[in-house]
Every structure is written in structure tokens, then in C-alpha cells.
Design a protein around this motif. Structure first.
Motif, short mmCIF file in Angstrom:
data_model
loop_
_atom_site.label_atom_id
_atom_site.label_comp_id
_atom_site.label_asym_id
_atom_site.label_seq_id
_atom_site.Cartn_x
_atom_site.Cartn_y
_atom_site.Cartn_z
N PHE A 225 0.80 -1.23 0.00
CA PHE A 225 0.00 0.00 0.00
C PHE A 225 0.84 1.28 0.00
O PHE A 225 0.32 2.35 -0.29
CB PHE A 225 -1.02 0.02 1.15
CG PHE A 225 -0.46 0.04 2.54
CD1 PHE A 225 0.21 1.15 3.04
CD2 PHE A 225 -0.64 -1.04 3.39
CE1 PHE A 225 0.71 1.17 4.33
CE2 PHE A 225 -0.16 -1.03 4.68
CZ PHE A 225 0.52 0.08 5.15
N GLY A 241 -4.73 -1.27 -1.87
CA GLY A 241 -5.10 -1.53 -0.49
C GLY A 241 -4.81 -2.95 -0.06
O GLY A 241 -4.36 -3.79 -0.83
N GLU A 268 -4.74 6.98 9.16
CA GLU A 268 -5.49 5.99 8.38
C GLU A 268 -4.67 5.51 7.19
O GLU A 268 -4.02 6.31 6.51
CB GLU A 268 -6.81 6.60 7.90
CG GLU A 268 -7.83 6.82 9.00
CD GLU A 268 -9.17 7.24 8.45
OE1 GLU A 268 -9.23 7.65 7.27
OE2 GLU A 268 -10.16 7.15 9.20
N ILE A 269 -4.73 4.22 6.97
CA ILE A 269 -4.04 3.61 5.83
C ILE A 269 -5.06 2.78 5.05
O ILE A 269 -6.09 2.38 5.59
CB ILE A 269 -2.85 2.72 6.29
CG1 ILE A 269 -3.35 1.64 7.26
CG2 ILE A 269 -1.75 3.57 6.91
CD1 ILE A 269 -2.28 0.66 7.70
N PRO A 270 -4.81 2.48 3.78
CA PRO A 270 -5.77 1.71 2.97
C PRO A 270 -5.75 0.22 3.32
O PRO A 270 -5.37 -0.63 2.52
CB PRO A 270 -5.30 1.97 1.53
CG PRO A 270 -3.85 2.22 1.66
CD PRO A 270 -3.66 2.94 2.96
N HIS A 301 -13.71 -2.29 -2.31
CA HIS A 301 -13.84 -1.00 -1.62
C HIS A 301 -12.49 -0.30 -1.46
O HIS A 301 -12.39 0.93 -1.61
CB HIS A 301 -14.48 -1.21 -0.25
CG HIS A 301 -14.60 0.04 0.56
ND1 HIS A 301 -15.47 1.06 0.24
CD2 HIS A 301 -13.94 0.45 1.69
CE1 HIS A 301 -15.34 2.04 1.13
NE2 HIS A 301 -14.43 1.69 2.01
N VAL A 302 -11.45 -1.08 -1.15
CA VAL A 302 -10.15 -0.47 -0.87
C VAL A 302 -9.18 -0.70 -2.04
O VAL A 302 -8.00 -0.40 -1.93
CB VAL A 302 -9.58 -1.03 0.45
CG1 VAL A 302 -9.07 -2.46 0.27
CG2 VAL A 302 -8.53 -0.13 1.06
N ASN A 303 -9.70 -1.23 -3.17
CA ASN A 303 -8.86 -1.54 -4.33
C ASN A 303 -7.66 -2.38 -3.89
O ASN A 303 -6.51 -2.08 -4.20
CB ASN A 303 -8.38 -0.26 -5.02
CG ASN A 303 -7.66 -0.55 -6.33
OD1 ASN A 303 -7.92 -1.56 -6.99
ND2 ASN A 303 -6.73 0.32 -6.70
N ALA A 304 -7.96 -3.44 -3.16
CA ALA A 304 -6.90 -4.25 -2.55
C ALA A 304 -6.11 -5.03 -3.59
O ALA A 304 -6.67 -5.59 -4.52
CB ALA A 304 -7.49 -5.20 -1.53
#
Length: 521
Positions: A225, A241, A268-270, A301-304
């Protein structure tokens, strides 16, 4: 069939029907059959035209039911023929072979040289026209010339407009035919960590507790990330993310400090954290399609680009036996599909068993299905010659040559707001040891430490004799007894100790059979 009395209206309708249907033989037997069928099935009609329409419908339905085509035209063929047909190439089967295939289908077996079929086709154009036959032939060939030759040998040779029928059949078959595998659709494997971690694949890391597997995974997460280099200095191919499923570490006093120590920024981090228990008190269960959907939504949601499941067995659900191949694949199969759809790496962490032999791929807890499903499987172990050094080695690699093993160690860092220094993974130097060599070294070490393991087993059995105990308390007392964390974990495995989460705490207890052996007599 016995004779059935008919009313004058029914007889008149039957006679009119016979006049309108010259293809019927007007023999006495045929007439009796017709009249009997009329009385039994179609008595409500006393109008000749209505009766004729109803008769057609009844006969067509009977024809379809009694001589329905096979669902799969290759079912009755030898396997080699079925394989050829499924390829759908031009004229793979010769004409005689296709005729043999067609003759095995009851609906069409009379198509070659029988006047009765031709007569039926003529009066029932909705179900037995050349286009229907062409559609059937197109299951076996997509060659126009071959289709024409087969039509010439059938009762349809007298029909016209072949070209239109064949064209329509081929176009329709092209729409319905299962697409063949096209080797031109190919691409390179996309790496998140070049040579180690591929995107869109299932990856497994096996190792004992106490070897910093979780910290190693968090180090990969930070690079994913943040874009910071991985342990070996390689930069990530892309950033995105992270979704973290962790059943053993507390997110506040363990995970957050370790992320910062590994290089994550304050704030905050993704990253989305999913504990083993959902808000409604139910377990987050990867065997449940609803929970898998929730996981996929979190990824989107977090584009992981990375999902960590630590350990994977904690998220299988109570109905999944981790030693049962079929049940494990029932979970890992959909997980692999999620990885493929989202292009995120799903990284599963797993503890190991002892006595699995010198091959590292057999050391992971549970079924071999884990290793089979993973495209990359890694094994972590303590370096046999360098205390305090651990090795990350590939035990299985399906997507290219095995990468070099990496040596790493646990370092400490100051983290704002945390009194004690926080551990993180450092190093990343190449190492010549293979996964199988590490597994063999661990076996030798276990043999030499047999006495220490026995002491740890006795300690743990006595500790849990009266019921479950918090893991933190067990570890504190074991430390006072001089029992190392790794030895304690091995004793846990030897006793088959059961672990249970309760909020943020974990508890251990003896299995039923062990509790019974501790009952005094």
C-alpha cells in the motif's frame, strides 16, 4: 386396441380428417387406430379442422417425447470420437462416422432412405425440416461441404434451398457452440513482488509459530500500500489496499504498532481489518458464500492488491475439516476465483505439523489441498546454523522457476505511544538453503530437543488440567519455567490443544480424550 363407440359427429370429423390427410394409409387397421385415438384423446373436438390441428399437436408431442435427441451427441461415442467432435474443427470426422453418430439418435435414425420419415417431415414442417436436420448435423461438423454431402445421402435430397438452411444452421451453431481454448490469448504472469508474489493468485506461507510469519506478511502489506521496496529491495509493481483477516493478533496492541514499525505512516491507511468474529457475534466463515461476498466487497472498496488470512484454518468455519481434501477445496476454489476476478493476491498463512518428512510441501497443517490450490507455496524456518535468523524459501512454485531463498531477522523499532520497542522483519539477503533442507534441519533439531518437548507437554497438560486458560497466562508461566515459545507451540500440537477466541482474548483447553486421562481414580 379395442373398438370404442363414436358419436356421429366424431365419425364425421374422423372421415373429414382422413380426406385432408392423404398421407395416412386408409386401411381398416389404420382407421381403427385413428378412431380409437380420436375417442381416447381428442373427443372434445367435433369440428374436422380443429381436430386436425389437435391431432398434429398430439402426434408432434408424442414424436418429441418418444424420440427425444440425446442431450449430448457424444454420450454414445467412444471417448476418442467424443474428443474429436468437441473440437469442432473442419471435417474431423468422416461422413460415415457422422452418419453413424446420427443413426444412434432415435429421432433422426430414419432420416436416411425411409419414405415414412419423409412423409412425416412433409406434414410436420415445424419439427422436421432441413434446417432442423442441419442444426443437428452442426453438432458434428462446421464444414459446409460435408454438410451438403450428408444432406444428399438423406431423405432431404429432394428438398430445395439447401444453401439457406445450411447457412442458417452454421450461423446458429456458431452462436451456441462452446468456444474452444485459444492459445493466442496468453499473457505473462503479473507480479506484485517480482519472482515471489503474483497478483490474482492464491499463495500459502507455512511455518511454526514464533518465526515471524505474521510480521513477514505485514511487511509485504506495507510495501503493497505504500510502494516501499520489499525485503530484497524490489519495488512493488503496483500499489493498492490490503484486507487483513487476523484471528490471533490484537489489532490495537499488536497489528497497528507492527505496521508502523515496518514502515506504515501514522493515521489511516488503505487497510481493512476483519476479525474472526463479525459484529453480530457469528464467526466470519469463508465456507459461507455471503461472507465470501463480503470479503470481495472489501477488496473492491479499498482496491486491494493483497489479502492476508492469518491463519487460514481459523476462517474455514466449523463444518470444514481442514484435513479433508474435498471440503478444503470447497473453500479454496472460490477464494482462487475471487483472487482471479479482483487481481488481488490472497496470502494464506498456515502452521505446520511435525514428523511430516523432509519434504516441506507436506509439513503444512491439514490437507495437501492447500498446497495443490496455491500457485506459490513458501516455507519459513529457523536457520539451522545462525541463531536469530530465519529463512523464507519456496517449497512449490507453479508459475516459474523457484526464487532464491531469503534470510531475515527480527529487528526492533521505536513507535510513538508504545512503551516497549516493537518488532518488525528486516534483512532479505539471499540464502542458499532450500525449503526441503530447512524441513530436514527442523526434524534433526526436534530429535535433539525431545526431552525439552516432553517437559513442555507435561507443563501444558498440568496447566490445562482444570479447564481452559488464557493464552497470555500460559505463555507467562511457560517463560518462567524456561520453556521457549516454539517448544510450547509444539507441545500444544502434540496434545492437540483446542483454541477458542473470546472477544480479543484466546483460550486453550485440552481435548476430551486428554481431559479424561487426567481424571483421578
Amino acid at each position: 386396441m379395442s373398438e370404442i363407440a363414436l358419436s356421429p359427429a366424431e365419425k364425421a370429423a374422423a372421415q373429414e380428417f382422413m380426406k385432408q390427410r392423404p398421407d395416412f394409409k386408409k386401411s381398416e387397421g389404420n382407421s381403427e387406430r385413428l378412431l380409437a385415438q380420436l375417442a381416447k384423446v381428442l373427443r372434445p373436438w367435433n369440428d374436422a379442422k380443429m381436430f386436425c390441428e389437435a391431432w398434429d399437436a398430439a402426434e408432434i408431442e408424442a414424436f418429441n417425447q418418444e424420440t427425444a435427441p440425446h442431450a449430448n451427441p457424444t454420450d454414445t461415442l467412444p471417448s476418442a470420437d467424443a474428443e474429436l467432435i468437441s473440437r469442432g474443427d473442419h471435417e474431423i470426422l468422416n461422413d460415415d462416422r457422422i452418419l453413424k453418430c446420427i443413426s444412434r439418435d432415435k429421432k433422426w435414425e430414419a432420416v436416411f432412405g425411409t419414405e415414412e420419415f419423409a412423409a412425416f417431415s412433409a406434414r410436420n414442417p415445424k419439427i422436421a425440416t432441413p434446417i432442423h436436420f442441419c442444426n443437428f448435423i452442426s453438432r458434428y461438423t462446421n464444414s459446409r461441404a460435408q454438410m451438403e454431402r450428408i444432406l444428399q445421402r438423406s431423405v432431404y435430397s429432394a428438398f430445395k434451398n439447401w444453401d439457406a438452411s445450411i447457412t442458417e444452421a452454421l450461423e446458429e451453431a456458431a452462436k451456441k457452440r462452446t468456444p474452444l481454448f485459444d492459445t493466442r490469448n496468453r499473457a505473462d504472469v503479473i507480479w506484485q513482488w517480482e519472482g515471489y508474489v503474483p497478483l490474482g493468485k492464491l499463495v500459502v506461507i507455512d511455518g511454526d509459530p514464533g518465526l515471524a510469519k505474521s510480521m513477514f506478511a505485514l511487511r509485504i502489506a506495507v510495501s503493497t500500500f505504500s510502494g516501499k521496496p520489499f525485503l530484497d529491495g524490489t519495488k512493488p509493481a503496483t500499489t493498492g489496499g490490503v484486507v487483513l483477516l487476523s484471528a490471533e493478533d490484537d489489532p490495537v496492541d499488536t497489528i497497528a504498532p507492527r505496521l508502523v514499525a515496518a514502515g506504515a505512516p501514522d493515521g489511516e491507511i488503505p487497510l481493512i481489518f476483519q476479525p474472526p468474529t463479525k459484529e453480530d457475534g457469528e464467526a466470519f466463515n469463508l465456507d459461507d458464500s455471503g461472507d465470501r461476498l463480503e470479503l470481495e466487497l472489501k477488496i473492491v472498496h479499498v482496491n486491494a492488491k493483497l489479502v492476508i488470512i492469518d491463519p487460514v484454518n481459523a476462517y474455514l468455519g466449523e463444518k470444514v475439516d481442514s484435513h479433508n481434501d474435498q471440503k478444503v477445496r470447497r473453500v479454496l476454489g472460490p477464494l482462487s476465483e475471487i483472487a482471479n476476478r479482483t487481481r488481488a493476491t490472497i496470502l494464506c498463512l498456515r502452521h505446520v505439523t511435525k514428523g511430516g518428512g523432509t519434504k516441506a510441501i507436506y509439513r503444512g497443517q491439514g490437507s495437501i489441498a492447500y498446497t495443490a490450490a496455491a500457485r506459490a507455496n513458501f516455507f519459513v524456518a529457523e536457520h539451522p546454523d545462525n541463531n536469530g535468523t530465519f529463512v523464507f524459501a519456496a517449497s512449490k512454485f507453479n508459475i516459474g522457476p523457484k526464487p532464491s531463498s531469503l534470510a531475515y531477522r527480527i529487528a526492533l523499532a521505536e513507535v510513538t505511544g508504545i512503551v516497549k520497542q516493537v518488532p518488525y522483519v528486516a534483512g532479505g539477503e539471499p540464502c542458499s538453503l532450500t525449503a526441503n533442507e530447512l524441513a530436514a534441519a527442523e526434524d534433526r533439531k526436534m530429535e535433539s530437543e525431545g526431552g525439552k518437548l516432553g517437559d513442555a507437554v507435561d507443563f501444558l497438560r498440568a496447566m490445562l488440567a482444570d479447564g481452559e486458560v488464557a493464552v497470555k497466562e500460559i505463555e507467562r508461566r511457560a517463560d518462567k519455567q524456561g520453556i521457549k515459545p516454539m517448544t510450547l507451540r509444539r507441545a500444544k500440537e502434540a496434545l492437540k490443544v483446542q483454541a477458542r477466541p473470546d472477544g480479543k482474548k484466546w483460550f486453550w483447553s485440552l481435548p476430551e480424550e486428554e481431559r479424561q486421562t487426567n481424571i483421578p481414580f
